[in-house]
Scaffold this motif. Structure first.
Motif, PDB file in Angstrom:
ATOM      1  N   PRO A   1      19.476  13.811  -8.295  1.00  0.00           N
ATOM      2  CA  PRO A   1      19.774  12.401  -8.372  1.00  0.00           C
ATOM      3  C   PRO A   1      18.328  11.913  -8.781  1.00  0.00           C
ATOM      4  O   PRO A   1      17.189  12.425  -8.390  1.00  0.00           O
ATOM      5  CB  PRO A   1      20.098  11.864  -6.965  1.00  0.00           C
ATOM      6  N   TYR A   2      18.227  10.632  -9.245  1.00  0.00           N
ATOM      7  CA  TYR A   2      16.965  10.153  -9.750  1.00  0.00           C
ATOM      8  C   TYR A   2      16.734   8.809  -9.135  1.00  0.00           C
ATOM      9  O   TYR A   2      17.792   7.654  -9.738  1.00  0.00           O
ATOM     10  CB  TYR A   2      16.664  10.421 -11.238  1.00  0.00           C
ATOM     11  N   ASP A   3      15.940   8.320  -8.557  1.00  0.00           N
ATOM     12  CA  ASP A   3      15.759   6.802  -8.225  1.00  0.00           C
ATOM     13  C   ASP A   3      15.160   6.012  -9.579  1.00  0.00           C
ATOM     14  O   ASP A   3      13.952   5.940  -9.601  1.00  0.00           O
ATOM     15  CB  ASP A   3      14.746   6.512  -7.040  1.00  0.00           C
ATOM     16  N   LEU A   4      16.187   5.548  -9.924  1.00  0.00           N
ATOM     17  CA  LEU A   4      15.756   4.646 -11.189  1.00  0.00           C
ATOM     18  C   LEU A   4      14.922   3.308 -10.695  1.00  0.00           C
ATOM     19  O   LEU A   4      13.988   2.751 -11.393  1.00  0.00           O
ATOM     20  CB  LEU A   4      16.933   4.449 -12.343  1.00  0.00           C
ATOM     21  N   VAL A   5      15.420   2.829  -9.751  1.00  0.00           N
ATOM     22  CA  VAL A   5      14.944   1.229  -9.139  1.00  0.00           C
ATOM     23  C   VAL A   5      14.720   1.663  -7.767  1.00  0.00           C
ATOM     24  O   VAL A   5      15.731   1.943  -6.942  1.00  0.00           O
ATOM     25  CB  VAL A   5      15.817   0.174  -9.643  1.00  0.00           C
ATOM     26  N   ARG A   6      13.390   1.244  -7.178  1.00  0.00           N
ATOM     27  CA  ARG A   6      13.199   1.328  -5.916  1.00  0.00           C
ATOM     28  C   ARG A   6      12.168   0.183  -5.502  1.00  0.00           C
ATOM     29  O   ARG A   6      11.005   0.149  -6.122  1.00  0.00           O
ATOM     30  CB  ARG A   6      12.376   2.525  -5.482  1.00  0.00           C
ATOM     31  N   LEU A   7      12.916  -0.521  -4.955  1.00  0.00           N
ATOM     32  CA  LEU A   7      12.334  -1.933  -4.389  1.00  0.00           C
ATOM     33  C   LEU A   7      12.258  -1.997  -2.987  1.00  0.00           C
ATOM     34  O   LEU A   7      13.189  -2.040  -2.393  1.00  0.00           O
ATOM     35  CB  LEU A   7      13.032  -3.249  -4.809  1.00  0.00           C
ATOM     36  N   SER A   8      11.088  -1.748  -2.387  1.00  0.00           N
ATOM     37  CA  SER A   8      10.971  -1.337  -1.024  1.00  0.00           C
ATOM     38  C   SER A   8       9.875  -2.024  -0.228  1.00  0.00           C
ATOM     39  O   SER A   8       8.868  -1.989  -0.883  1.00  0.00           O
ATOM     40  CB  SER A   8      11.020   0.047  -0.836  1.00  0.00           C
ATOM     41  N   ASP A   9      10.050  -2.039   1.028  1.00  0.00           N
ATOM     42  CA  ASP A   9       8.630  -2.616   1.941  1.00  0.00           C
ATOM     43  C   ASP A   9       9.247  -1.759   3.137  1.00  0.00           C
ATOM     44  O   ASP A   9      10.007  -0.775   3.191  1.00  0.00           O
ATOM     45  CB  ASP A   9       8.506  -3.919   2.199  1.00  0.00           C
ATOM     46  N   LEU A  10       8.564  -2.154   4.182  1.00  0.00           N
ATOM     47  CA  LEU A  10       8.756  -1.146   5.415  1.00  0.00           C
ATOM     48  C   LEU A  10       9.841  -1.682   6.135  1.00  0.00           C
ATOM     49  O   LEU A  10      10.584  -0.768   7.123  1.00  0.00           O
ATOM     50  CB  LEU A  10       7.564  -1.632   6.563  1.00  0.00           C
ATOM     51  N   GLU A  11      10.682  -2.711   5.883  1.00  0.00           N
ATOM     52  CA  GLU A  11      11.874  -3.159   6.619  1.00  0.00           C
ATOM     53  C   GLU A  11      13.250  -3.223   5.420  1.00  0.00           C
ATOM     54  O   GLU A  11      14.426  -2.792   5.886  1.00  0.00           O
ATOM     55  CB  GLU A  11      11.585  -4.418   7.187  1.00  0.00           C
ATOM     56  N   ASN A  12      12.857  -3.619   4.342  1.00  0.00           N
ATOM     57  CA  ASN A  12      14.045  -3.835   3.635  1.00  0.00           C
ATOM     58  C   ASN A  12      13.891  -2.965   2.187  1.00  0.00           C
ATOM     59  O   ASN A  12      12.737  -2.594   1.731  1.00  0.00           O
ATOM     60  CB  ASN A  12      14.198  -5.190   2.980  1.00  0.00           C
ATOM     61  N   GLU A  13      15.065  -2.707   1.441  1.00  0.00           N
ATOM     62  CA  GLU A  13      15.010  -1.805   0.376  1.00  0.00           C
ATOM     63  C   GLU A  13      16.247  -1.857  -0.542  1.00  0.00           C
ATOM     64  O   GLU A  13      17.407  -2.119   0.095  1.00  0.00           O
ATOM     65  CB  GLU A  13      14.965  -0.142   0.902  1.00  0.00           C
ATOM     66  N   VAL A  14      16.164  -2.019  -1.931  1.00  0.00           N
ATOM     67  CA  VAL A  14      17.170  -1.904  -2.831  1.00  0.00           C
ATOM     68  C   VAL A  14      16.770  -0.864  -3.773  1.00  0.00           C
ATOM     69  O   VAL A  14      15.670  -0.630  -4.381  1.00  0.00           O
ATOM     70  CB  VAL A  14      17.435  -3.164  -3.579  1.00  0.00           C
TER      71      VAL A  14
END
Length: 130
Positions: free
Chosen positions: A3-16
């Motif tokens: 698998p490959y993470d194409l999009v990673r929008l993340s902080d310490l609490e929330n993630e998409v």
């Protein structure tokens, strides 16, 4: 590669995260959107195509210019929106899965400087490999 993470929008609490799971019939890829927060966790599947990758590249250009975006709005399947100035003084990512689960999730993500360049690099690496 997968698998490959194409999009990673993340902080310490929330993630998409949008992870490409595997190739399908060329030129399509099976992927999933995973939304994680201290309050909610959800996953939905989607199919990526070269046209969706191109529209993601255009969306990233709009974000770089300071404009909010909606990605995959006209396709069947989930829609991703990014609002740069959310209600909690940080960007908000909205995942709408109206075609399957009928659920919409709004996640504030305190993104670090350079996050758009990181997403562009992820997309570039993926396109180089496929």
């Amino acid at each position: 590669m997968f698998p490959y993470d194409l999009v990673r929008l993340s902080d310490l609490e929330n993630e998409v995260v949008i992870t490409v799971l595997s190739p399908m019939d060329s030129p399509f890829w099976e992927a999933q959107i995973v939304v994680t927060s201290t309050f909610v966790k959800g996953t939905t599947l989607l199919v990526l195509s070269p046209a969706k990758l191109d529209s993601w590249a255009k969306a990233l250009g709009e974000l770089r210019r300071g404009r909010d975006i909606v990605w995959m709005e006209t396709d069947r399947g989930p829609t991703i929106s990014i609002q740069l100035d959310g209600e909690r003084d940080c960007p908000e990512v909205v995942v709408e899965d109206e075609s399957l689960s009928m659920v919409t999730v709004r996640i504030p993500v305190a993104l670090e400087e350079g996050w758009i360049a990181d997403q562009q690099a992820r997309l570039g690496r993926f396109k180089e490999q496929v």
